[in-house]
Design an enzyme around this catalytic site. Structure first.
Site, PDB file in Angstrom:
ATOM      1  N   VAL A  51       0.908  -1.070  -0.067  1.00 51.90           N
ATOM      2  CA  VAL A  51      -0.001   0.025  -0.114  1.00 51.90           C
ATOM      3  C   VAL A  51       0.899   1.228  -0.013  1.00 51.90           C
ATOM      4  O   VAL A  51       2.327   1.069   0.292  1.00 51.90           O
ATOM      5  CB  VAL A  51      -1.002   0.114   1.247  1.00 51.90           C
ATOM      6  CG1 VAL A  51      -2.136  -0.942   1.048  1.00 51.90           C
ATOM      7  CG2 VAL A  51       0.076  -0.272   2.497  1.00 51.90           C
ATOM      8  N   ALA A  54      -0.788   7.357  -2.043  1.00 49.57           N
ATOM      9  CA  ALA A  54      -0.890   8.947  -2.091  1.00 49.57           C
ATOM     10  C   ALA A  54       0.296   9.728  -1.656  1.00 49.57           C
ATOM     11  O   ALA A  54       0.985   9.101  -0.663  1.00 49.57           O
ATOM     12  CB  ALA A  54      -2.279   9.504  -1.307  1.00 49.57           C
ATOM     13  N   LYS A  82      -2.598  14.955  -7.752  1.00 46.50           N
ATOM     14  CA  LYS A  82      -3.466  15.051  -6.422  1.00 46.50           C
ATOM     15  C   LYS A  82      -3.085  16.565  -6.041  1.00 46.50           C
ATOM     16  O   LYS A  82      -1.988  17.046  -5.913  1.00 46.50           O
ATOM     17  CB  LYS A  82      -2.508  14.049  -5.455  1.00 46.50           C
ATOM     18  CG  LYS A  82      -3.239  14.316  -3.909  1.00 46.50           C
ATOM     19  CD  LYS A  82      -2.460  13.320  -2.922  1.00 46.50           C
ATOM     20  CE  LYS A  82      -3.068  13.638  -1.639  1.00 46.50           C
ATOM     21  NZ  LYS A  82      -2.210  12.942  -0.657  1.00 46.50           N
ATOM     22  N   PRO A 100      -5.812  21.608   0.803  1.00 44.29           N
ATOM     23  CA  PRO A 100      -5.334  21.640  -0.462  1.00 44.29           C
ATOM     24  C   PRO A 100      -3.561  21.897  -0.646  1.00 44.29           C
ATOM     25  O   PRO A 100      -2.867  22.262   0.762  1.00 44.29           O
ATOM     26  CB  PRO A 100      -5.574  23.204  -1.116  1.00 44.29           C
ATOM     27  CG  PRO A 100      -5.907  23.959   0.117  1.00 44.29           C
ATOM     28  CD  PRO A 100      -6.004  23.039   1.278  1.00 44.29           C
ATOM     29  N   VAL A 189      17.018 -13.059   4.082  1.00 41.27           N
ATOM     30  CA  VAL A 189      17.921 -13.084   5.186  1.00 41.27           C
ATOM     31  C   VAL A 189      17.704 -13.997   6.352  1.00 41.27           C
ATOM     32  O   VAL A 189      16.600 -13.933   7.042  1.00 41.27           O
ATOM     33  CB  VAL A 189      18.333 -11.474   5.484  1.00 41.27           C
ATOM     34  CG1 VAL A 189      19.189 -11.523   6.805  1.00 41.27           C
ATOM     35  CG2 VAL A 189      18.724 -10.696   4.435  1.00 41.27           C
ATOM     36  N   LEU A 337       9.007   1.855   6.838  1.00 39.04           N
ATOM     37  CA  LEU A 337       8.410   1.554   7.821  1.00 39.04           C
ATOM     38  C   LEU A 337       9.365   0.726   8.767  1.00 39.04           C
ATOM     39  O   LEU A 337       8.824   0.555   9.973  1.00 39.04           O
ATOM     40  CB  LEU A 337       7.412   0.130   7.209  1.00 39.04           C
ATOM     41  CG  LEU A 337       6.272   0.859   6.326  1.00 39.04           C
ATOM     42  CD1 LEU A 337       5.515  -0.433   5.771  1.00 39.04           C
ATOM     43  CD2 LEU A 337       5.354   1.552   7.023  1.00 39.04           C
ATOM     44  N   ILE A 350       5.756   8.092   2.617  1.00 40.07           N
ATOM     45  CA  ILE A 350       6.790   8.257   1.643  1.00 40.07           C
ATOM     46  C   ILE A 350       7.638   9.411   1.620  1.00 40.07           C
ATOM     47  O   ILE A 350       8.746   9.283   1.469  1.00 40.07           O
ATOM     48  CB  ILE A 350       6.073   8.144   0.004  1.00 40.07           C
ATOM     49  CG1 ILE A 350       5.195   6.655  -0.103  1.00 40.07           C
ATOM     50  CG2 ILE A 350       7.113   8.212  -1.067  1.00 40.07           C
ATOM     51  CD1 ILE A 350       4.493   6.534  -1.152  1.00 40.07           C
ATOM     52  N   TYR A 435       7.895  26.418  12.726  1.00 44.43           N
ATOM     53  CA  TYR A 435       8.760  25.346  13.091  1.00 44.43           C
ATOM     54  C   TYR A 435      10.050  25.333  12.421  1.00 44.43           C
ATOM     55  O   TYR A 435       9.900  25.755  11.394  1.00 44.43           O
ATOM     56  CB  TYR A 435       8.106  23.850  13.141  1.00 44.43           C
ATOM     57  CG  TYR A 435       6.938  23.612  13.791  1.00 44.43           C
ATOM     58  CD1 TYR A 435       6.987  23.986  14.933  1.00 44.43           C
ATOM     59  CD2 TYR A 435       5.807  22.783  13.267  1.00 44.43           C
ATOM     60  CE1 TYR A 435       5.998  23.477  16.130  1.00 44.43           C
ATOM     61  CE2 TYR A 435       4.811  22.356  14.278  1.00 44.43           C
ATOM     62  CZ  TYR A 435       4.844  22.857  15.617  1.00 44.43           C
ATOM     63  OH  TYR A 435       3.801  22.520  16.329  1.00 44.43           O
TER      64      TYR A 435
HETATM   65  C1  LIG Z   1      -2.591   0.916   5.619  1.00 40.19           C
HETATM   66  C2  LIG Z   1      -1.570   1.670   5.000  1.00 40.19           C
HETATM   67  C3  LIG Z   1      -1.662   2.626   4.177  1.00 40.19           C
HETATM   68  C4  LIG Z   1      -0.671   3.345   3.759  1.00 40.19           C
HETATM   69  N1  LIG Z   1      -0.903   4.502   2.785  1.00 40.19           N
HETATM   70  C5  LIG Z   1       0.140   5.169   2.257  1.00 40.19           C
HETATM   71  C6  LIG Z   1       0.063   6.458   1.784  1.00 40.19           C
HETATM   72  O1  LIG Z   1      -1.126   6.773   1.142  1.00 40.19           O
HETATM   73  N2  LIG Z   1       1.016   7.280   1.226  1.00 40.19           N
HETATM   74  C7  LIG Z   1       2.097   6.866   1.926  1.00 40.19           C
HETATM   75  O2  LIG Z   1       3.067   7.754   1.625  1.00 40.19           O
HETATM   76  N3  LIG Z   1       2.683   5.857   2.507  1.00 40.19           N
HETATM   77  C8  LIG Z   1       1.448   5.021   2.928  1.00 40.19           C
HETATM   78  N4  LIG Z   1       1.815   3.736   3.693  1.00 40.19           N
HETATM   79  C9  LIG Z   1       3.070   3.699   4.157  1.00 40.19           C
HETATM   80  C10 LIG Z   1       3.712   2.907   2.785  1.00 40.19           C
HETATM   81  O3  LIG Z   1       3.166   1.767   2.456  1.00 40.19           O
HETATM   82  C11 LIG Z   1       5.322   2.529   3.099  1.00 40.19           C
HETATM   83  O4  LIG Z   1       5.870   3.697   3.744  1.00 40.19           O
HETATM   84  C12 LIG Z   1       6.088   2.179   1.903  1.00 40.19           C
HETATM   85  O5  LIG Z   1       5.225   1.386   1.199  1.00 40.19           O
HETATM   86  C13 LIG Z   1       7.304   1.794   2.475  1.00 40.19           C
HETATM   87  O6  LIG Z   1       7.299   0.533   2.847  1.00 40.19           O
HETATM   88  P1  LIG Z   1       8.671  -0.368   3.072  1.00 40.19           P
HETATM   89  O7  LIG Z   1       9.385  -0.454   1.832  1.00 40.19           O
HETATM   90  O8  LIG Z   1       9.393   0.417   4.223  1.00 40.19           O
HETATM   91  O9  LIG Z   1       8.305  -1.678   3.369  1.00 40.19           O
HETATM   92  P2  LIG Z   1       7.790  -2.756   2.698  1.00 40.19           P
HETATM   93  O10 LIG Z   1       6.989  -2.591   1.727  1.00 40.19           O
HETATM   94  O11 LIG Z   1       7.353  -3.812   3.844  1.00 40.19           O
HETATM   95  O12 LIG Z   1       9.021  -3.583   2.138  1.00 40.19           O
HETATM   96  C14 LIG Z   1       9.825  -4.406   3.022  1.00 40.19           C
HETATM   97  C15 LIG Z   1      10.942  -5.142   2.081  1.00 40.19           C
HETATM   98  O13 LIG Z   1      11.854  -5.781   3.039  1.00 40.19           O
HETATM   99  C16 LIG Z   1      11.888  -7.146   2.422  1.00 40.19           C
HETATM  100  N5  LIG Z   1      12.186  -8.213   3.584  1.00 40.19           N
HETATM  101  C17 LIG Z   1      11.733  -7.910   4.663  1.00 40.19           C
HETATM  102  N6  LIG Z   1      12.239  -9.096   5.515  1.00 40.19           N
HETATM  103  C18 LIG Z   1      13.231  -9.716   4.754  1.00 40.19           C
HETATM  104  C19 LIG Z   1      14.088 -10.629   4.961  1.00 40.19           C
HETATM  105  N7  LIG Z   1      14.097 -11.371   5.837  1.00 40.19           N
HETATM  106  N8  LIG Z   1      14.922 -11.008   3.883  1.00 40.19           N
HETATM  107  C20 LIG Z   1      14.921 -10.467   2.535  1.00 40.19           C
HETATM  108  N9  LIG Z   1      14.047  -9.251   2.549  1.00 40.19           N
HETATM  109  C21 LIG Z   1      13.272  -8.944   3.361  1.00 40.19           C
HETATM  110  C22 LIG Z   1      10.456  -7.542   1.803  1.00 40.19           C
HETATM  111  O14 LIG Z   1      10.737  -8.592   0.932  1.00 40.19           O
HETATM  112  C23 LIG Z   1      10.246  -6.370   1.292  1.00 40.19           C
HETATM  113  O15 LIG Z   1      10.873  -6.110  -0.094  1.00 40.19           O
HETATM  114  C24 LIG Z   1       0.756   3.196   4.120  1.00 40.19           C
HETATM  115  C25 LIG Z   1       0.802   1.869   5.081  1.00 40.19           C
HETATM  116  C26 LIG Z   1      -0.283   1.376   5.383  1.00 40.19           C
HETATM  117  C27 LIG Z   1       0.265   0.261   6.420  1.00 40.19           C
END
Ligand SMILES: Cc1cc2nc3c(=O)[nH]c(=O)nc-3n(C[C@H](O)[C@H](O)[C@H](O)COP(=O)(O)OP(=O)(O)OC[C@H]3O[C@@H](n4cnc5c(N)ncnc54)[C@H](O)[C@@H]3O)c2cc1C
Length: 513
Positions: A51, A54, A82, A100, A189, A337, A350, A435
């Site tokens: 997810v 936006a 947007k 906005p 990993v 995350l 993001i 700020y």
């Molecule tokens: C409900 C919801 C709605 C959201 N909506 C928005 C939005 O509208 N706008 C916005 O800016 N953000 C939004 N976010 C946040 C956004 O989804 C994240 O910030 C973004 O997707 C980044 O995620 P990430 O890359 O940190 O983690 P993830 O997408 O979880 O990626 C983690 C990566 O680590 C890898 N990994 C994990 N463990 C291992 C392992 N042991 N070995 C090898 N690889 C591993 C996985 O394979 C994956 O590639 C939302 C989040 C949620 C929960």
């Protein structure tokens, strides 16, 4: 080139979600010409959170810094424009306003227009504040154009972001990063080896037996925080007392109706629902607090509230709002995350990824990993997270709602001092404390405070330099300028088609929108 034995020679990014591929793209691009290798490990079996559709306007500067062409990017990611977020039912049930990416008109004698609107309100003559903002007028009419470059034009008074398919954005950036020399390793990993002398991460072992060593590790492994938490035990500050929503259910639907150039966030009994229109589908989700609603009821609430047929099964997500105690610990920097999560109400995740990458590049270390640099990075990112937390919390507390347990919970809450001070300064005379850091500028705070009926007791006294008649005329003139400019602005879908940014497969190109 000068050889520096202390320089970082290898960076390993763990994770191939949005965070991982944004980090890989930026590091590969910005460290070009230096003897630094960038590798990325991801596991298709684990997958990504999937997810995050936006964004905030700052993403444009991220793409621009990588010389990414807007049309190519929009086509590849099924992106729409947007202009802001429409908030429904937040102040009171039935209320609606748009936050906005822009301002209400232009300042008069250096004083923001909303101060004059407050005076009009005291005179009993203020129209809806939204009608004085060009970006809101075009958002409501499903129109779009790029901002004008001439600051004298009302069409220059806004910024814009995108709504896009997060999976496609990660794939797009993967092509970019690999094209800039990033080496990708597929695998899970299974072990993290620490250097016994200094506790730094030395190498990661994959399930296929490969061992990847590096000088610097960027943990983009998502909520699990494989390096920052599981290996280094950094600790997490849980902010659930302020942001108690801890679950979400997401489901895509067919693209129906007009292509709105804004995201919608509708407040519900135990959380809120998002609607994000992309070219090929609409993203929907219900963010909720498990103390106030069951998963079954939350799913039913979402499915009963959709405006088009679903395209997939609903997906459940779990999270705890908060932040890692240190974003950078030893030789590991957590981004995405893995660094923390504050719920998606203002689409800030993001953006926080982008901040993390930008700050890392600004304080890029050498093998000494000086603690003063690490502390500075942690300080800046900590402030960024706190500012976002306060802004999100504002939506829940600037409300007259008390119709359910969740809304009553917010009414009885002790606010963080930083937010309490900001609200009090606002209420006295519409003054906004500025700020040092923080993504949201005064117009954003004004939009939410006024949109949710937090009306200051007084306006800026300097506004009284104008007579009532002059204030009235200024308001009318602005409203007319906004309305005339909005009428002359093209349809959002037609604009995307005309600029050549409609995806090759999406219904926007085929049917028109
Ligand atoms: C409900 C919801 C709605 C959201 N909506 C928005 C939005 O509208 N706008 C916005 O800016 N953000 C939004 N976010 C946040 C956004 O989804 C994240 O910030 C973004 O997707 C980044 O995620 P990430 O890359 O940190 O983690 P993830 O997408 O979880 O990626 C983690 C990566 O680590 C890898 N990994 C994990 N463990 C291992 C392992 N042991 N070995 C090898 N690889 C591993 C996985 O394979 C994956 O590639 C939302 C989040 C949620 C929960």
């Amino acid at each position: 080139m000068r050889e520096n034995p202390e320089a970082i020679k290898s960076v390993c990014i763990l994770g191939g979600g949005t965070a991982g591929w944004m980090a890989a793209s930026a590091l590969a691009h910005k460290l070009q010409g230096l003897p630094v290798s960038v590798t990325l490990i991801e596991s298709e079996e684990i997958g990504t959170v999937g997810v995050g559709e936006a964004t905030l306007p700052h993403i444009r500067s991220f793409n621009a810094a990588l010389n990414i062409d807007e049309v190519t990017f929009m086509k590849a990611t099924e992106a729409t424009f947007k202009l802001g977020i429409e908030f429904c039912n937040w102040g009171r049930i039935g209320d609606r306003y748009i936050h906005p990416f822009g301002d209400y008109g232009t300042p008069i004698d250096g004083i923001p227009f909303y101060q004059y609107w407050l005076r009009l309100k005291q005179m009993g003559e203020a129209g809806r504040l939204d009608t004085y903002a060009y970006p809101i007028a075009i958002a409501e009419a499903n129109r779009f154009r790029h901002p004008a470059s001439d600051p004298a034009q009302i069409e220059s008074t806004f910024g814009y972001a995108y709504q896009f398919d997060a999976g496609r954005y990660a794939a797009f950036l993967r092509r970019f990063a690999e094209g800039h020399g990033v080496i990708r390793h597929e695998g899970k990993v299974v072990d993290c080896q620490l250097n016994p002398d200094n506790g730094h991460v030395a190498a990661l072992k994959l399930d296929n037996g490969a061992v990847i060593a590096a000088d610097l590790f960027v943990d983009c492994s998502g909520f699990r925080g494989l390096l920052i938490e599981q290996a280094l035990k950094t600790g997490y500050d849980d902010w659930s007392q302020w942001l108690p929503c801890n679950r979400a259910v997401a489901v895509p639907t067919e693209s129906r109706g007009g292509l709105t150039p804004f995201t919608r966030a509708t407040a519900l009994e135990a959380g809120w629902q998002w609607r994000i229109p992309l070219q090929h589908r609409t993203g929907n989700g219900h963010v909720y607090c498990s103390s106030f609603i069951s998963d079954e009821a939350a799913h039913a609430r979402l499915l009963g509230n959709l405006d088009a047929p679903t395209l997939a099964d609903p997906r459940q997500l779990y999270f705890t709002t908060g932040r890692r105690r240190q974003f950078w610990n030893r030789n590991v920097v957590a981004i995405g995350l893995a660094a923390g999560f504050l719920e998606p109400l203002e689409s800030t995740s993001i953006h926080l990824i982008q901040e993390g990458i930008t700050e890392l590049l600004q304080i890029f270390p050498d093998k000494h990993f000086r603690q003063s640099d690490i502390d500075e990075y942690n300080r800046r990112m900590g402030v960024n997270f706190e500012r976002v937390r306060d802004f999100l919390l504002l939506h829940y507390v600037a409300t007259q709602r008390d119709d359910t347990e969740m809304w009553r919970y917010f009414r009885n809450m002790t606010l963080p001092d930083s937010l309490e001070e900001k609200i009090q300064a606002w209420l006295t005379r519409g003054h906004l404390i500025r700020y040092e850091f923080g993504v949201f500028l005064p117009p954003s705070w004004v939009a939410v405070m006024l949109g949710q009926n937090l009306i200051p007791r007084h306006y800026d006294p300097r506004v009284d330099r104008l007579s009532s008649d002059e204030v009235r005329r200024a308001g009318d003139a602005l409203k007319q300028r906004v309305s005339a400019a909005a009428t002359a602005t093209p349809d959002h879908g037609a604009y995307i088609r005309k600029m050549g940014a409609a995806s090759d497969t999406g219904p926007l190109l085929a049917k028109g929108a």
